[in-house]
Design a protein around this motif. Structure first.
Motif, PDB file in Angstrom:
ATOM      1  N   LEU A  97     -31.598  47.191  55.258  1.00  0.00           N
ATOM      2  CA  LEU A  97     -32.347  47.468  56.474  1.00  0.00           C
ATOM      3  C   LEU A  97     -33.072  46.218  56.951  1.00  0.00           C
ATOM      4  O   LEU A  97     -33.892  45.653  56.225  1.00  0.00           O
ATOM      5  CB  LEU A  97     -33.361  48.582  56.213  1.00  0.00           C
ATOM      6  CG  LEU A  97     -34.185  49.061  57.415  1.00  0.00           C
ATOM      7  CD1 LEU A  97     -33.277  49.713  58.456  1.00  0.00           C
ATOM      8  CD2 LEU A  97     -35.270  50.034  56.964  1.00  0.00           C
ATOM      9  N   GLY A  98     -32.770  45.795  58.152  1.00  0.00           N
ATOM     10  CA  GLY A  98     -33.437  44.622  58.695  1.00  0.00           C
ATOM     11  C   GLY A  98     -32.718  44.116  59.919  1.00  0.00           C
ATOM     12  O   GLY A  98     -31.647  44.609  60.291  1.00  0.00           O
ATOM     13  N   PRO A  99     -33.278  43.099  60.566  1.00  0.00           N
ATOM     14  CA  PRO A  99     -32.678  42.540  61.778  1.00  0.00           C
ATOM     15  C   PRO A  99     -31.417  41.752  61.462  1.00  0.00           C
ATOM     16  O   PRO A  99     -31.181  41.350  60.314  1.00  0.00           O
ATOM     17  CB  PRO A  99     -33.777  41.625  62.313  1.00  0.00           C
ATOM     18  CG  PRO A  99     -34.484  41.161  61.073  1.00  0.00           C
ATOM     19  CD  PRO A  99     -34.488  42.353  60.157  1.00  0.00           C
ATOM     20  N   THR A 100     -30.612  41.498  62.473  1.00  0.00           N
ATOM     21  CA  THR A 100     -29.503  40.565  62.345  1.00  0.00           C
ATOM     22  C   THR A 100     -30.080  39.184  62.054  1.00  0.00           C
ATOM     23  O   THR A 100     -31.047  38.760  62.683  1.00  0.00           O
ATOM     24  CB  THR A 100     -28.680  40.523  63.639  1.00  0.00           C
ATOM     25  OG1 THR A 100     -28.136  41.827  63.881  1.00  0.00           O
ATOM     26  CG2 THR A 100     -27.562  39.504  63.555  1.00  0.00           C
ATOM     27  N   ILE A 101     -29.510  38.502  61.075  1.00  0.00           N
ATOM     28  CA  ILE A 101     -30.024  37.199  60.654  1.00  0.00           C
ATOM     29  C   ILE A 101     -29.063  36.100  61.075  1.00  0.00           C
ATOM     30  O   ILE A 101     -27.863  36.153  60.781  1.00  0.00           O
ATOM     31  CB  ILE A 101     -30.235  37.144  59.130  1.00  0.00           C
ATOM     32  CG1 ILE A 101     -31.292  38.166  58.697  1.00  0.00           C
ATOM     33  CG2 ILE A 101     -30.640  35.738  58.687  1.00  0.00           C
ATOM     34  CD1 ILE A 101     -31.426  38.294  57.190  1.00  0.00           C
ATOM     35  N   TYR A 102     -29.597  35.101  61.764  1.00  0.00           N
ATOM     36  CA  TYR A 102     -28.870  33.866  62.055  1.00  0.00           C
ATOM     37  C   TYR A 102     -29.589  32.764  61.279  1.00  0.00           C
ATOM     38  O   TYR A 102     -30.808  32.619  61.367  1.00  0.00           O
ATOM     39  CB  TYR A 102     -28.884  33.567  63.557  1.00  0.00           C
ATOM     40  CG  TYR A 102     -28.243  34.659  64.385  1.00  0.00           C
ATOM     41  CD1 TYR A 102     -26.854  34.724  64.532  1.00  0.00           C
ATOM     42  CD2 TYR A 102     -29.017  35.641  64.993  1.00  0.00           C
ATOM     43  CE1 TYR A 102     -26.261  35.733  65.285  1.00  0.00           C
ATOM     44  CE2 TYR A 102     -28.429  36.659  65.744  1.00  0.00           C
ATOM     45  CZ  TYR A 102     -27.051  36.697  65.887  1.00  0.00           C
ATOM     46  OH  TYR A 102     -26.463  37.710  66.622  1.00  0.00           O
ATOM     47  N   THR A 103     -28.845  31.987  60.519  1.00  0.00           N
ATOM     48  CA  THR A 103     -29.506  31.028  59.624  1.00  0.00           C
ATOM     49  C   THR A 103     -28.884  29.645  59.682  1.00  0.00           C
ATOM     50  O   THR A 103     -27.684  29.490  59.898  1.00  0.00           O
ATOM     51  CB  THR A 103     -29.481  31.537  58.173  1.00  0.00           C
ATOM     52  OG1 THR A 103     -30.175  30.621  57.313  1.00  0.00           O
ATOM     53  CG2 THR A 103     -28.056  31.725  57.652  1.00  0.00           C
ATOM     54  N   SER A 104     -29.749  28.662  59.437  1.00  0.00           N
ATOM     55  CA  SER A 104     -29.295  27.267  59.341  1.00  0.00           C
ATOM     56  C   SER A 104     -28.869  26.915  57.927  1.00  0.00           C
ATOM     57  O   SER A 104     -28.301  25.840  57.714  1.00  0.00           O
ATOM     58  CB  SER A 104     -30.427  26.320  59.750  1.00  0.00           C
ATOM     59  OG  SER A 104     -31.486  26.400  58.811  1.00  0.00           O
ATOM     60  N   GLY A 105     -29.163  27.813  56.950  1.00  0.00           N
ATOM     61  CA  GLY A 105     -29.028  27.374  55.577  1.00  0.00           C
ATOM     62  C   GLY A 105     -30.060  26.291  55.301  1.00  0.00           C
ATOM     63  O   GLY A 105     -31.040  26.143  56.039  1.00  0.00           O
ATOM     64  N   PRO A 106     -29.873  25.498  54.248  1.00  0.00           N
ATOM     65  CA  PRO A 106     -30.836  24.419  53.976  1.00  0.00           C
ATOM     66  C   PRO A 106     -30.783  23.367  55.068  1.00  0.00           C
ATOM     67  O   PRO A 106     -29.727  23.076  55.619  1.00  0.00           O
ATOM     68  CB  PRO A 106     -30.367  23.855  52.628  1.00  0.00           C
ATOM     69  CG  PRO A 106     -28.926  24.220  52.547  1.00  0.00           C
ATOM     70  CD  PRO A 106     -28.786  25.535  53.256  1.00  0.00           C
ATOM     71  N   LYS A 107     -31.931  22.784  55.378  1.00  0.00           N
ATOM     72  CA  LYS A 107     -31.944  21.800  56.449  1.00  0.00           C
ATOM     73  C   LYS A 107     -31.598  20.413  55.924  1.00  0.00           C
ATOM     74  O   LYS A 107     -31.669  20.137  54.724  1.00  0.00           O
ATOM     75  CB  LYS A 107     -33.290  21.790  57.161  1.00  0.00           C
ATOM     76  CG  LYS A 107     -34.492  21.352  56.370  1.00  0.00           C
ATOM     77  CD  LYS A 107     -35.735  21.451  57.257  1.00  0.00           C
ATOM     78  CE  LYS A 107     -36.987  20.980  56.559  1.00  0.00           C
ATOM     79  NZ  LYS A 107     -37.377  21.844  55.440  1.00  0.00           N
ATOM     80  N   ILE A 108     -31.241  19.544  56.843  1.00  0.00           N
ATOM     81  CA  ILE A 108     -30.898  18.161  56.505  1.00  0.00           C
ATOM     82  C   ILE A 108     -32.171  17.324  56.527  1.00  0.00           C
ATOM     83  O   ILE A 108     -32.943  17.351  57.490  1.00  0.00           O
ATOM     84  CB  ILE A 108     -29.848  17.605  57.481  1.00  0.00           C
ATOM     85  CG1 ILE A 108     -28.510  18.328  57.266  1.00  0.00           C
ATOM     86  CG2 ILE A 108     -29.685  16.103  57.321  1.00  0.00           C
ATOM     87  CD1 ILE A 108     -27.416  17.920  58.227  1.00  0.00           C
ATOM     88  N   GLU A 109     -32.378  16.559  55.471  1.00  0.00           N
ATOM     89  CA  GLU A 109     -33.566  15.699  55.311  1.00  0.00           C
ATOM     90  C   GLU A 109     -33.186  14.419  54.590  1.00  0.00           C
ATOM     91  O   GLU A 109     -32.039  14.245  54.166  1.00  0.00           O
ATOM     92  CB  GLU A 109     -34.668  16.434  54.537  1.00  0.00           C
ATOM     93  CG  GLU A 109     -35.847  16.887  55.392  1.00  0.00           C
ATOM     94  CD  GLU A 109     -36.697  15.744  55.949  1.00  0.00           C
ATOM     95  OE1 GLU A 109     -36.387  14.572  55.663  1.00  0.00           O
ATOM     96  OE2 GLU A 109     -37.680  16.014  56.652  1.00  0.00           O
ATOM     97  N   GLY A 110     -34.168  13.527  54.455  1.00  0.00           N
ATOM     98  CA  GLY A 110     -33.975  12.298  53.702  1.00  0.00           C
ATOM     99  C   GLY A 110     -34.273  12.507  52.226  1.00  0.00           C
ATOM    100  O   GLY A 110     -34.604  13.608  51.787  1.00  0.00           O
TER     101      GLY A 110
END
Length: 481
Positions: free
Chosen positions: A140-153
């Motif tokens: 139960l919950g909203p539709t999820i759109y995700t970036s996954g882990p973000k890009i960093e240094g």
């Protein structure tokens, strides 16, 4: 004679189409005022027919008799809007907080939020699982759109990042993200070089991936917009574009010659509205949106006036998540009177940009920044706070609704199925007790939420909230042992 002619008359009516058998639907919402979030028109006395999770038709209520529904909702006096989208949330805090983060999902739905955009954290494996489970209806919950882990240094302060230092590593990171079928790419600049950030934006764009980023001080809005950045997260990054010192002071910050607070003071002193509007118009031309995240920024800016420690909503936030709030609170507590004044001013000046951005054609995305780390910025109710601030600082109620519905769907490429109430689109909608075009606070007055065609009335929504509160109470008791 009259009796013998009756069957013939009925046959004639059937042939001419004047008598119809009722069409079966799963849900029929009767007599609602439908809000067209694109035009701002109110469409009174409408029936919304739903079948198989989609809107089959929206017709005048007088024609509702053509449908036979498994469930019917009397929506007389109610206002129907598309399900709300929170375009900036976070799930994180480490594996020990997986359950506390999962508890947040019903909070979104109970507040009319049918989709969220997860802008990275350190629980990506769990978020991928939740994305699939909410899509299938298993969770139960909203539709999820995700970036996954973000890009960093390298050695970023943020947990769970994909850390890179070369273009070869950038390609590998993007390969990995595409393998996870992320919905967009998030990029931040804690330790990532400006050059690699721009390269990440360009390369992701070549691969057909949407990008979302913080803007390094040493880069101008023109530079990131020209590179193809799709969204800037947080409105304060837009302020410096109004100053002729945008580039020089940004580079001075990068060299450690000035801090961002002092630079902001100089940007403010040299701010020119005409210059800013030109920069924002170019941003709009490049297709770069902005997610202001006013609510989270305002909470921290005004902690001296409201420390939020007695907020009733804390009963829905697990003890581990609450503990992650402390770092911003403790940092703010160190500010003296002058620093407090300046953080108030910085927030107010940044928020005042909203009308300029809107008038310049920049797409505004409504997002809260709610989740771990961001103090007292609450999943669920936070989006309604955000909508209130968007209107308080210059948007109309309609523009705020657009920012939290159709703009998000368009940004993520789902405007063909979401964002407005139309035949053929997903049956994600909210029934309100008052008119949100008259007063944006009406979005808080939720009668029913429909997600993928399933209706959750006020009693079911309240039961969701009560269940989350009970789970959190259990977690708090366990934490005290």
């Amino acid at each position: 004679m009259k009796q013998s002619m009756l069957p013939l008359a009925l046959a004639a009516l059937l042939v001419t189409g004047q008598v119809h058998s009722a069409e079966r639907v799963d849900l029929l919402v009767r007599d609602a005022t439908v809000i067209d979030v694109e035009s701002g028109k109110r469409l009174p006395h409408r029936a919304i027919a739903v079948r198989d999770g989609r809107i089959l038709a929206i017709v005048p209520s007088a024609k509702a008799r053509r449908y036979e529904a498994t469930r019917t909702i009397d929506a007389a006096g109610k206002y129907a809007i598309p399900g709300l989208w929170d375009m900036h949330v976070h799930f994180g805090g480490g594996d020990a907080l997986i359950e506390e983060n999962r508890n947040l999902l019903p909070l979104y739905l109970a507040h009319g939020i049918t989709a969220v955009r997860d802008c990275a954290g350190d629980l990506s494996p769990s978020v991928f699982e939740w994305r699939a489970a909410t899509a299938s209806g298993e969770l139960l919950g909203p539709t999820i759109y995700t970036s996954g882990p973000k890009i960093e240094g390298y050695k970023s302060i943020w947990p769970g990042d994909l850390e890179i230092g070369t273009e070869k590593e950038l390609d590998a990171a993007l390969d990995q993200l595409q393998g996870w079928k992320v919905d967009f790419v998030k990029i931040t600049d804690n330790t990532l070089s400006p050059e690699l950030l721009l390269a990440a934006v360009r390369e992701a764009g070549k691969r057909g991936l949407k990008t979302s980023a913080h803007v390094p001080y040493s880069l101008t809005l023109d530079e990131v917009g020209s590179a193809g950045l799709d969204s800037i997260e947080h409105i304060d990054y837009a302020f410096k574009a109004g100053s002729p010192l945008e580039k020089s002071l940004g580079e001075a910050i990068a060299r450690g010659e000035i801090n961002s607070r002092d630079a902001f003071t100089q940007w403010e002193a040299t701010f020119d509205a005409t210059r800013a509007r030109s920069a924002y118009a170019r941003l709009a031309h490049n297709g770069t949106a902005i997610t202001p995240t006013l609510n989270g920024s305002r909470v921290v800016a005004y902690l001296d006036q409201d420390d939020h420690r007695n907020d009733d909503y804390l009963k829905y936030i697990g003890p581990g998540l609450q503990a992650t709030y402390s770092w911003r609170v403790e940092r703010a507590a160190k500010d003296d009177a002058e620093a407090i004044r300046r953080r108030h001013e910085r927030f107010e000046k940044s928020a005042s940009l909203l009308p300029m951005l809107q008038e310049s054609g920049v797409t505004i995305l409504a997002g809260t920044d709610a989740g771990f780390l961001n103090s007292y910025n609450y999943p669920g109710i936070g989006l309604h706070d955000e909508l209130g601030w968007l209107v308080r600082y210059g948007l109309t109620p309609l523009q705020a609704l657009q920012a939290s519905t159709i703009n998000g769907a368009r940004f993520l490429g789902h405007a063909d199925t979401h964002g407005t109430l139309e035949a053929g689109k997903a049956a994600d909608l909210v029934l309100l007790d008052a008119d949100p075009l008259q007063d944006i606070a009406a979005t808080r007055r939720i009668d029913t939420v429909v997600l993928k065609g399933e209706a959750y009335d006020r009693a079911r929504l309240d039961a969701m909230l009560a269940d989350v509160a009970a789970r959190v109470a259990t977690q708090q008791a366990a934490a005290k042992k």
